[in-house]
Design an enzyme around this catalytic site. Structure first.
Site, PDB file in Angstrom:
ATOM      1  CB  CYS A 108      23.423  21.084 -12.618  1.00  0.00           C
ATOM      2  SG  CYS A 108      24.830  21.609 -13.738  1.00  0.00           S
ATOM      3  CE  LYS A 147      16.470  26.134  -9.844  1.00  0.00           C
ATOM      4  NZ  LYS A 147      16.928  25.437 -11.064  1.00  0.00           N
ATOM      5  CG  HIS A 179      14.739  24.538 -15.218  1.00  0.00           C
ATOM      6  ND1 HIS A 179      15.956  25.021 -15.562  1.00  0.00           N
ATOM      7  CD2 HIS A 179      14.088  24.706 -16.394  1.00  0.00           C
ATOM      8  CE1 HIS A 179      16.180  25.557 -16.697  1.00  0.00           C
ATOM      9  NE2 HIS A 179      14.851  25.398 -17.186  1.00  0.00           N
TER      10      HIS A 179
END
Length: 344
Positions: A108, A147, A179
């Site tokens: 993030c 992640k 990602h």
């Protein structure tokens, strides 16, 4: 189930059910109402919470933050944090709540996340991430996953992703979700970081080729199930993000397209028929209708009447005392038939 991996020299926990297909954790989006809605369209997808900070999990209202419906299984808790002891404590709390997996956010790019020393900025501290993973692995028996992005700012993705992956896998991580974009923490907003950095799927494919024994899941810009199937020729799993949220009807193709199984229901109108008892129950508990219907905006994208459906919910769903009649009336404005994209 825990098994010993001789190639890695560590004990690992087998992922419960299948990690072939999942729906990404998305802040302000994938709350419990959204996840219940998504589960009605696919039995197989692994669902994720929004990112929750370790501080919120440890000190906050756990019932409100962590509660979920039993139908959501398999469902994973995503954590944001960098202190190994706090990560271990929060992971244990999540396990006790019944989550099937705990996932550490290292992707993030928001300023708030950066200031708190968690999220994508941790790509620069792979050893710290590894210590967090190791602490969580000691604390819980459920799978622990990570992640991440392929890199941040001026990092070379060939080096940065490899170093992070090898550190967390050595620490016991059961899978890595990547990602396939860089995050630019200096110069781009969180919204811009979702679109502007170019996608590099080949970098994720190369990671999988280099770590054939490690489950690698790809995420980022994937438009639907047909595209997901193409990625599965190179990696172990696909995580769908904004496409699943903004055009949820795509999820009706997940179980047939990826698992060879019938979808739970045939149409989006059937989904809402199945959703109504849940909505009635939540309304009785004091939840406002808009808290649930805000997730339905893209449900009928491409179907005649979709705009009237959205407008009716926007105008009436926010009113005090709004009930299921608002949703029923909105659905009646939509013609029967698949979205234009499916019919094409």
């Amino acid at each position: 189930m825990r098994t010993f991996d001789p190639q890695r020299g560590i004990w690992v926990t087998s992922l419960i059910l299948n990690n072939k297909f999942s729906i990404a954790p998305m802040m302000d989006w994938t709350d419990r109402h959204c996840r219940f809605f998504h589960r009605l369209m696919t039995r197989r997808a692994r669902l994720y919470t929004e990112m929750l900070t370790t501080g919120a999990v440890i000190h906050g209202d756990r019932a409100r933050l962590l509660g979920f419906d039993a139908s959501e299984h398999p469902v994973a808790l995503q954590l944001g944090g960098s202190n190994p002891d706090e990560l271990a404590t929060a992971a244990k709390i999540g396990e006790e709540f019944g989550y099937d997996e705990v996932n550490l956010n290292v992707g993030c790019p928001s300023d708030r996340v950066k200031d708190g020393r968690f999220g994508a900025c941790l790509m620069a501290e792979p050893e710290l991430v590894a210590r967090g993973v190791a602490a969580m692995k000691r604390a819980v028996k459920i799978p622990v996953t990570v992640k991440c992005r392929i890199g941040i700012d001026d990092q070379d993705p060939e080096v940065a992703l490899d170093v992070l992956a090898r550190c967390v896998i050595a620490a016991g991580a059961d899978a890595l979700v990547v990602h396939a974009r860089k995050a630019w923490l200096n110069g781009l907003s969180p919204k811009e970081n979702r679109n502007i950095p170019p996608l590099d799927y080949d970098r994720v494919y190369r990671l999988k080729a280099a770590l054939p024994h490690v489950p690698i899941i790809i995420n980022g810009g994937i438009a639907g199930i047909t595209e997901a199937k193409r990625h599965l020729a190179h990696v172990d799993g696909v995580m769908l993000g904004r496409a699943a949220y903004q055009e949820p009807w795509r999820l009706l193709a997940a179980d047939p397209g990826l698992f060879g199984e019938a979808a739970p229901v045939a149409t989006m109108k059937d989904v809402f028929t199945a959703m109504l008892p849940y909505i009635e129950d939540q309304l009785a508990r004091g939840v406002r209708l808009h808290a649930m219907t805000r997730h339905f905006v893209g449900a009928f994208h491409g179907v005649p009447g979709a705009r009237a459906f959205r407008r009716h919910l926007a105008e009436n769903g926010v009113r005090p005392g709004a009930g299921v009649k608002v949703l029923r009336d909105a659905i009646d404005l939509v013609e029967d038939g698949p979205p234009a994209a499916l019919a094409a």
